[in-house]
Design a protein around this motif. Structure first.
Motif, PDB file in Angstrom:
ATOM      1  N   LEU A  55       1.020  -1.965  -0.275  1.00 27.79           N
ATOM      2  CA  LEU A  55      -0.269  -0.275   0.086  1.00 27.79           C
ATOM      3  C   LEU A  55       0.821   0.904  -0.041  1.00 27.79           C
ATOM      4  O   LEU A  55       0.509   1.839  -0.509  1.00 27.79           O
ATOM      5  CB  LEU A  55      -0.868   0.113   1.396  1.00 27.79           C
ATOM      6  N   GLY A  56       2.161   0.782   0.425  1.00 25.89           N
ATOM      7  CA  GLY A  56       2.738   2.272   0.770  1.00 25.89           C
ATOM      8  C   GLY A  56       2.168   3.328   1.319  1.00 25.89           C
ATOM      9  O   GLY A  56       1.697   3.811   1.925  1.00 25.89           O
ATOM     10  N   GLU A  57       2.245   4.459   0.482  1.00 24.98           N
ATOM     11  CA  GLU A  57       1.547   5.833   1.059  1.00 24.98           C
ATOM     12  C   GLU A  57       0.356   6.337   1.145  1.00 24.98           C
ATOM     13  O   GLU A  57      -0.450   7.209   1.291  1.00 24.98           O
ATOM     14  CB  GLU A  57       2.781   7.136   0.001  1.00 24.98           C
ATOM     15  N   ASN A  58      -0.042   4.932  -0.457  1.00 20.66           N
ATOM     16  CA  ASN A  58      -1.956   5.206  -0.388  1.00 20.66           C
ATOM     17  C   ASN A  58      -2.738   4.780   0.377  1.00 20.66           C
ATOM     18  O   ASN A  58      -3.578   5.510   0.636  1.00 20.66           O
ATOM     19  CB  ASN A  58      -2.227   4.972  -1.761  1.00 20.66           C
ATOM     20  N   GLU A  59      -2.644   4.399   1.537  1.00 19.36           N
ATOM     21  CA  GLU A  59      -2.470   3.720   3.061  1.00 19.36           C
ATOM     22  C   GLU A  59      -3.129   5.487   3.779  1.00 19.36           C
ATOM     23  O   GLU A  59      -1.776   6.031   3.667  1.00 19.36           O
ATOM     24  CB  GLU A  59      -2.065   3.054   3.595  1.00 19.36           C
ATOM     25  N   VAL A  60      -4.167   5.898   4.404  1.00 18.66           N
ATOM     26  CA  VAL A  60      -4.409   6.984   4.614  1.00 18.66           C
ATOM     27  C   VAL A  60      -4.318   6.476   6.227  1.00 18.66           C
ATOM     28  O   VAL A  60      -4.561   6.167   6.780  1.00 18.66           O
ATOM     29  CB  VAL A  60      -5.983   7.397   4.573  1.00 18.66           C
ATOM     30  N   HIS A  61      -3.882   7.748   6.881  1.00 22.14           N
ATOM     31  CA  HIS A  61      -2.920   7.568   7.880  1.00 22.14           C
ATOM     32  C   HIS A  61      -3.762   9.374   8.590  1.00 22.14           C
ATOM     33  O   HIS A  61      -3.924  10.029   7.962  1.00 22.14           O
ATOM     34  CB  HIS A  61      -1.782   8.019   8.256  1.00 22.14           C
ATOM     35  N   ILE A  62      -4.668   8.530   9.682  1.00 21.47           N
ATOM     36  CA  ILE A  62      -5.219   9.411  10.810  1.00 21.47           C
ATOM     37  C   ILE A  62      -5.010   9.888  11.830  1.00 21.47           C
ATOM     38  O   ILE A  62      -4.178   8.961  12.639  1.00 21.47           O
ATOM     39  CB  ILE A  62      -7.117   8.949  10.959  1.00 21.47           C
ATOM     40  N   ASP A  63      -5.043  10.824  11.980  1.00 22.47           N
ATOM     41  CA  ASP A  63      -4.614  11.803  13.804  1.00 22.47           C
ATOM     42  C   ASP A  63      -6.242  12.269  14.073  1.00 22.47           C
ATOM     43  O   ASP A  63      -6.739  13.319  14.137  1.00 22.47           O
ATOM     44  CB  ASP A  63      -3.884  12.615  13.044  1.00 22.47           C
ATOM     45  N   VAL A  64      -6.408  10.703  14.963  1.00 14.45           N
ATOM     46  CA  VAL A  64      -7.313  11.325  15.853  1.00 14.45           C
ATOM     47  C   VAL A  64      -7.165  11.193  16.892  1.00 14.45           C
ATOM     48  O   VAL A  64      -6.539  10.131  17.816  1.00 14.45           O
ATOM     49  CB  VAL A  64      -8.718  10.347  14.718  1.00 14.45           C
ATOM     50  N   ALA A  65      -7.443  12.119  17.634  1.00 12.09           N
ATOM     51  CA  ALA A  65      -7.434  12.084  19.083  1.00 12.09           C
ATOM     52  C   ALA A  65      -8.129  10.386  20.093  1.00 12.09           C
ATOM     53  O   ALA A  65      -8.853   9.966  19.581  1.00 12.09           O
ATOM     54  CB  ALA A  65      -8.034  12.704  20.559  1.00 12.09           C
ATOM     55  N   THR A  66      -7.477  10.360  21.080  1.00 10.13           N
ATOM     56  CA  THR A  66      -7.611   8.440  21.745  1.00 10.13           C
ATOM     57  C   THR A  66      -8.732   8.926  21.491  1.00 10.13           C
ATOM     58  O   THR A  66      -9.853   8.113  22.061  1.00 10.13           O
ATOM     59  CB  THR A  66      -6.688   8.436  22.401  1.00 10.13           C
ATOM     60  N   GLY A  67      -9.228   9.641  22.797  1.00 10.69           N
ATOM     61  CA  GLY A  67     -10.701  10.115  23.555  1.00 10.69           C
ATOM     62  C   GLY A  67     -11.753   9.663  22.215  1.00 10.69           C
ATOM     63  O   GLY A  67     -12.880   8.901  22.400  1.00 10.69           O
ATOM     64  N   THR A  68     -11.510  10.293  20.846  1.00  9.28           N
ATOM     65  CA  THR A  68     -12.268  10.240  19.936  1.00  9.28           C
ATOM     66  C   THR A  68     -12.358   9.471  19.469  1.00  9.28           C
ATOM     67  O   THR A  68     -13.500   8.372  19.888  1.00  9.28           O
ATOM     68  CB  THR A  68     -11.857  11.706  18.280  1.00  9.28           C
ATOM     69  N   LYS A  69     -11.792   8.358  19.261  1.00 11.46           N
ATOM     70  CA  LYS A  69     -11.364   6.793  19.190  1.00 11.46           C
ATOM     71  C   LYS A  69     -12.481   6.008  20.353  1.00 11.46           C
ATOM     72  O   LYS A  69     -12.971   5.313  19.884  1.00 11.46           O
ATOM     73  CB  LYS A  69      -9.922   5.988  18.605  1.00 11.46           C
ATOM     74  N   VAL A  70     -11.888   6.441  21.133  1.00  9.22           N
ATOM     75  CA  VAL A  70     -12.472   5.904  22.468  1.00  9.22           C
ATOM     76  C   VAL A  70     -13.728   5.417  22.351  1.00  9.22           C
ATOM     77  O   VAL A  70     -14.670   5.315  22.242  1.00  9.22           O
ATOM     78  CB  VAL A  70     -12.523   5.623  23.532  1.00  9.22           C
ATOM     79  N   GLY A  71     -14.578   7.117  22.275  1.00  5.86           N
ATOM     80  CA  GLY A  71     -16.015   7.365  22.062  1.00  5.86           C
ATOM     81  C   GLY A  71     -16.762   6.715  20.853  1.00  5.86           C
ATOM     82  O   GLY A  71     -17.715   6.810  21.242  1.00  5.86           O
ATOM     83  N   LEU A  72     -15.778   6.996  19.656  1.00  4.76           N
ATOM     84  CA  LEU A  72     -16.512   6.321  18.236  1.00  4.76           C
ATOM     85  C   LEU A  72     -17.207   4.761  18.471  1.00  4.76           C
ATOM     86  O   LEU A  72     -18.334   4.337  18.702  1.00  4.76           O
ATOM     87  CB  LEU A  72     -15.511   6.492  17.363  1.00  4.76           C
ATOM     88  N   ALA A  73     -15.846   4.491  19.650  1.00  4.99           N
ATOM     89  CA  ALA A  73     -16.132   2.625  19.539  1.00  4.99           C
ATOM     90  C   ALA A  73     -17.283   2.603  20.403  1.00  4.99           C
ATOM     91  O   ALA A  73     -18.163   1.552  20.216  1.00  4.99           O
ATOM     92  CB  ALA A  73     -14.413   2.072  20.398  1.00  4.99           C
ATOM     93  N   VAL A  74     -17.411   3.396  21.791  1.00  4.96           N
ATOM     94  CA  VAL A  74     -18.470   3.104  22.700  1.00  4.96           C
ATOM     95  C   VAL A  74     -19.860   3.657  22.236  1.00  4.96           C
ATOM     96  O   VAL A  74     -20.363   2.694  22.295  1.00  4.96           O
ATOM     97  CB  VAL A  74     -17.694   3.834  23.749  1.00  4.96           C
TER      98      VAL A  74
END
Lengths: 212, 674, 106
Positions: B542-561
């Motif tokens: 995939l190289g550089e075509n894989e998107v890397h996101i920068d989301v705060a862990t809090g948001t991540k946990v929130g979304l997961a919940v």
């Protein structure tokens, strides 16, 4: 002198040619042809092609025209042809045009180069003022440079002879060759099972009414 | 010889199995043919594992191994080789294709027991695995296309396996024809690649993708996407997948859940450099088509009564998630979800097959109920699959779906919202299915007189099934005594023998898949980047075509919940409606008919579609054929005209010769004199 | 009279040859009797031989006369075969003309 000879011979040739074309009876055409051929032979002599003149008379006037006359005599095709009309439309006009063109084109070409036609010599051998007779020169060239062509023409003659014999014999009816017919009925005058040999005997027996 | 040289075994073994079964299948008979086929695919799996470890041995930059078998098409300066590309993506796919394939082959030995065409089934299955492996391992677009068409053909063979039933036969045709529409896209993409880059080998087109103009790359990407839509059953070409349930259940599990339908995702992932070069509207289009399809299919699944149709629409929906991921550039989550989906969807399909088998070919869920007493292993594994797909942690489905939702959020919250609603619906309809089939009252009765099953309906039996986790046990414990009314129920279905658990050949794969569904999430856990095994593994591809996101862990946990909550809400609502009978089930007819999409297609094709086709046919007849026939007619007419020259009269011909020669004479004399 | 006439130019022979050839061609196109047509055909090689001999003399080259020998041979063969054909045809229908042989009509 040569001029006189030329003029007379040319007149004979031309009148003979016209006679061939314009005669109503084939026999008259044949006789006119003889005249033309003799005229040509005279012209050959005038140009010092003696051997060829002799051959012309022997072969052409002697053999070929006689053949024509034989055929006319044997087949009785001495019919008079109607020369007044031509069933094919436009044939006469086109023929006239062609005739004029065929005559005019070389003449005009000649005229444009000043009546002095030259070609390329083959440098084979001189013939005009040679020490040897023209027949010898011709013979030499025939048997050295043109020997292959000579042999081919001899084969050609052989083929022609064979072809003529094949053509002239009494061949079975075309229908018989295609279909297996039962034993043909022997009607008087029918000679379907007689092996063909040569012309003259059968021709007399097989008169035009033979076509059954 | 290094281990990677064995990569040719991966396709060769199923092919050998196929050929052997073609020649000797009937003679081998049941069950030898089945074991042979299973061994072939099993061997293929082992070879894949060996190659996998071989690749693992190599440093990351060096993990692309091409084995060329022979030159296939040499035309002028262009050549296409038959060769295999073993790189992280292809081997990852091969692993689950051959692994799940082996389990399904084993399962089929039990499922197809007693079928007249037992060996034929395995022959097709082997051919299918061969085609799929060629698709995945092929080192150029043409080999992938060969595999693509091969799996399409095998899908046709297998869907219409019981072809004496005209419905099943036409289901196969429908699949084939719909796939063909997508295949057109694939072919155009191949042609465009060749035209632009002079090659169709992955090495060259992916390496040279940077030199593609924007329009060409867009064309290729769009056409590949069209192909993927056909093969992976997205809107508008999804219609074949629900109908494909006419095939035997192992077919549905293998082809329409785990492998063939994932080819589209594979193709797009493989072509990620080209997609990266395409115009910027391509990826959102892919994402929205995926998200839309996911939601669309989920709504339809809510109303289905056939146990397999629910799973079919569920597959369409989950594939939509994968396309959503590809569309936002999240290739790793797409592949992750593809892998976990292979596990739990195959598990669910095989489980449903076990249910069908146990219920003596009954597929209508409204005639089932309470089956967990009769089929404990099936029930247990099915419930694990259910929890995985519903996105309940710590099952694998949770991790993969959550990744996708996270990346969707980062790209466009609207996409995330659609995904969330779909997740809720997924949990809902899957729970509905589980409750209808395995819990609640038995909506069937067994004929009296059959040994040992006379008064099952009277018994309010519910075992505390220790294999269940907390959710299932909760629902279980609250079961009512409604079962006592079952025999007097009006629409109770009569079975002539009691439902029974399936033989070990069928339950063993279920257990294996259940295990994988539980632990599958471990390949890409989100907690720390050290655990991103899959992402690391796929990085060279995939190289550089894989998107890397920068989301705060809090948001991540929130979304997961939020995601987990949505799942739980779905389960709870289903529980309330189907087990507690709080209110009547809402199953709108239009959803049951799939929003009448099939009817719309038929109406269109019958009406305006037909008019269009007739117009085109008329155009073809008058203009195209007219031109060709017109030429012929002109030739004929001119020939007739020229016939007049052939009067038959020799003298005319002589005149012709004379005229011709006069002209020639004139020409030459003119040439000579002037 | 002889003094008035000019010397014979070779080109006169050529013109005569052209004339003979033209007459032969016209005759072939006009006549319908096969035998007469054949005779007209024979006129044409004769004109050609005359031309050949004239050139042979003009260029002092024997090749022209050698060609004439070949023309004779070929003409002989041609006459033999042609007359054989005519005999074969006219044996059946003695009043056949060239126009009757129209089987090649397209």
């Amino acid at each position: 002198m040569e001029t006189f000879v030329f003029l007379v011979a040319a007149a004979v040739c031309l009148s003979g040619a016209v006679g061939v074309v314009a005669s109503r009876s084939p026999v008259h055409s044949a006789l006119s042809l003889v005249g033309t051929l003799f005229g040509i032979a005279v012209l050959f002599v005038a140009q010092e092609a003696n051997f060829l003149a002799a051959v012309q008379v022997i072969v052409y006037a002697g053999a070929i025209v006689v053949l024509f006359l034989f055929v006319i005599m044997l087949l009785g095709v001495d019919r008079v042809e109607d020369l007044r009309v031509d069933p094919l439309v436009g044939q006469r006009a086109a023929a006239a045009v062609v005739g004029v063109a065929v005559f005019a084109l070389p003449v005009v070409a000649l005229a444009s180069v000043g009546w002095d036609a030259t070609g390329a010599a083959s440098n084979l051998a001189g013939i005009v003022d040679a020490d040897v007779p023209d027949i010898e020169v011709i013979g030499r060239s025939l048997f050295t440079r043109y020997v292959f062509a000579l042999e081919i023409t001899s084969i050609l003659l052989a083929i022609a002879v064979v072809g003529a014999v094949m053509l002239a014999r009494r061949s079975p009816r075309p229908a018989d060759m295609l279909v297996d017919l039962p034993e043909p009925v022997r009607t008087p005058g029918s000679d379907a099972d007689v092996p063909a040999v040569d012309g003259p005997q059968d021709a007399t027996a097989g008169a035009p009414g033979e076509e059954a | 010889m290094e281990t990677l040289d064995l990569v040719w075994l991966v396709p060769a073994l199923p092919l050998a199995g196929f050929l052997t079964l073609v020649l000797l299948g009937r003679r081998l008979g049941e069950p030898a043919a089945g074991w042979l086929a299973t061994a072939a695919v099993g061997g293929s799996f082992l070879a894949t594992v060996v190659v996998f470890f071989g690749l693992l041995d190599r440093p990351e930059e060096d993990r692309a191994f091409t084995q060329t078998l022979f030159e296939w098409i040499p035309i002028g300066g262009w050549e296409v080789d038959v060769g295999f590309l073993a790189d992280p993506l292809s081997i990852a796919m091969c692993l689950f294709v051959t692994g799940v394939g082996t389990l399904i082959h084993l399962y089929s030995i039990g499922y197809m027991h007693g079928d007249r065409d037992f060996s034929k089934f395995f022959l097709y299955l082997n051919l299918f695995v061969f085609s799929m492996v060629v698709l995945v391992l092929g080192e150029n677009l043409l080999l992938t296309f060969l595999g693509w068409e091969g799996v399409g053909a095998c899908s046709y063979f297998l869907i219409s396996f019981w072809f004496t039933d005209p419905e099943k036969a036409s289901a196969g045709k429908k699949a084939f024809v719909t796939n063909r529409i997508g295949d057109w896209g694939f072919m155009v993409a191949m042609f465009a690649c060749f035209a632009a880059l002079g090659s169709i080998s992955y090495d060259e087109i992916l390496g040279g993708a940077g030199s593609l103009s924007g329009t060409t790359a867009t064309l290729v990407a769009a056409c590949l996407f069209v192909g993927a839509i056909g093969k992976s059953a997205q809107f508008p070409l999804y219609v074949w997948l629900p109908d494909a349930m006419a095939g035997p259940t192992p077919v549905s599990a293998l082809i329409h859940a785990a492998t063939m339908v994932t080819s589209g995702i594979y193709l797009l992932t493989r072509a990620n450099p080209i997609i990266a070069e395409a115009d910027s509207w391509i990826q959102p289009t892919i994402a929205w088509v995926g998200a839309g399809t996911a939601l669309f299919a989920a709504t339809i699944a809510v109303s289905q009564r056939d146990i397999k149709k629910v799973l079919a629409y569920s597959t369409v929906s989950q594939l939509g998630y994968m396309f959503l991921a590809v569309g936002v550039g999240a290739y790793v989550p797409a592949v992750f979800h593809m892998i976990t989906h292979a596990f739990f969807k195959a598990l669910l399909f095989l489980g449903s097959g076990s249910v069908i088998h146990g219920m003596h070919e009954e597929q209508d869920m409204t005639r089932m109920g309470g089956l967990r007493k009769y089929m404990p292993v099936t029930a247990a594994t099915f419930i694990i699959g259910w929890l995985a797909i519903a996105g309940v942690p710590p099952f694998s489905g949770f991790f993969s779906k959550d990744e996708i939702l996270l990346y969707a959020w980062a790209e466009n919250p609207a996409l995330w919202a659609v995904g969330l609603v779909t997740a809720l619906l997924t949990a809902f309809y899957m729970s509905r299915q589980v409750f209808l089939v395995f819990f609640g009252e038995e909506r069937f009765t067994v004929e009296a007189g059959t040994p040992g099953h006379g008064d099952h309906a009277e018994v309010e039996a519910h075992d505390a099934d220790t294999a269940l986790d907390t959710e299932g046990a909760e629902a279980e414990a609250l079961e009512e005594a409604d079962t006592a009314h079952a025999p007097q129920h009006d629409d109770v279905h009569v079975l002539h023998a009691a439902p029974h658990e399936s033989p070990w050949t069928m339950t063993l794969p279920l257990v294996a898949l259940a295990g994988l569904a539980i632990v599958g999430g471990a390949i890409q856990l989100p907690f720390t980047s050290d655990l991103h095994f899959l992402a690391d593994w796929l990085h060279p591809v995939l190289g550089e075509n894989e998107v890397h996101i920068d989301v705060a862990t809090g948001t991540k946990v929130g979304l997961a919940v939020v995601a987990v909550l949505a799942g739980l809400v779905g389960i709870a609502v289903a529980y309330a409606i189907y087990l507690r009978k709080v209110r009547q089930p809402v199953e709108p007819q239009i959803l049951a008919e799939g929003w009448r999409y099939d009817q719309a297609i038929s109406a269109f094709m019958g009406g305006p579609g037909r008019a269009g086709f007739e117009g085109i046919a008329a155009f073809d007849r008058t203009v195209v054929d007219g031109a060709v026939n017109g030429v012929a007619a002109t030739v004929r007419r001119s020939g007739s005209g020229l016939r007049g020259l052939q009067s038959g009269f020799v003298r005319n011909y002589a005149l012709g010769i004379a005229v011709g020669s006069v002209l020639l004479l004139a020409y030459f004399l003119v040439q000579v004199t002037y | 009279m002889a003094a008035v006439l000019a010397a014979v130019e070779p080109s006169w022979y050529l013109v005569l040859g052209a004339a003979l050839f033209a007459i032969g061609a016209v005759g072939l196109l006009i006549r319908r009797n096969p035998l007469v047509m054949f005779m007209c055909i024979e006129l044409m090689p004769n004109a050609v031989t005359l031309t050949f001999v004239t050139f042979s003399r003009m260029l002092d080259d024997v090749a022209g006369q050698t060609m004439v020998v070949f023309v004779f041979v070929v003409a002989a063969a041609e006459v033999v075969v042609g007359l054989g054909i005519i005999v074969a045809i006219m044996r059946r229908r003695p009043d056949a003309t060239a126009d009757d042989l129209a089987l090649l009509k397209g």
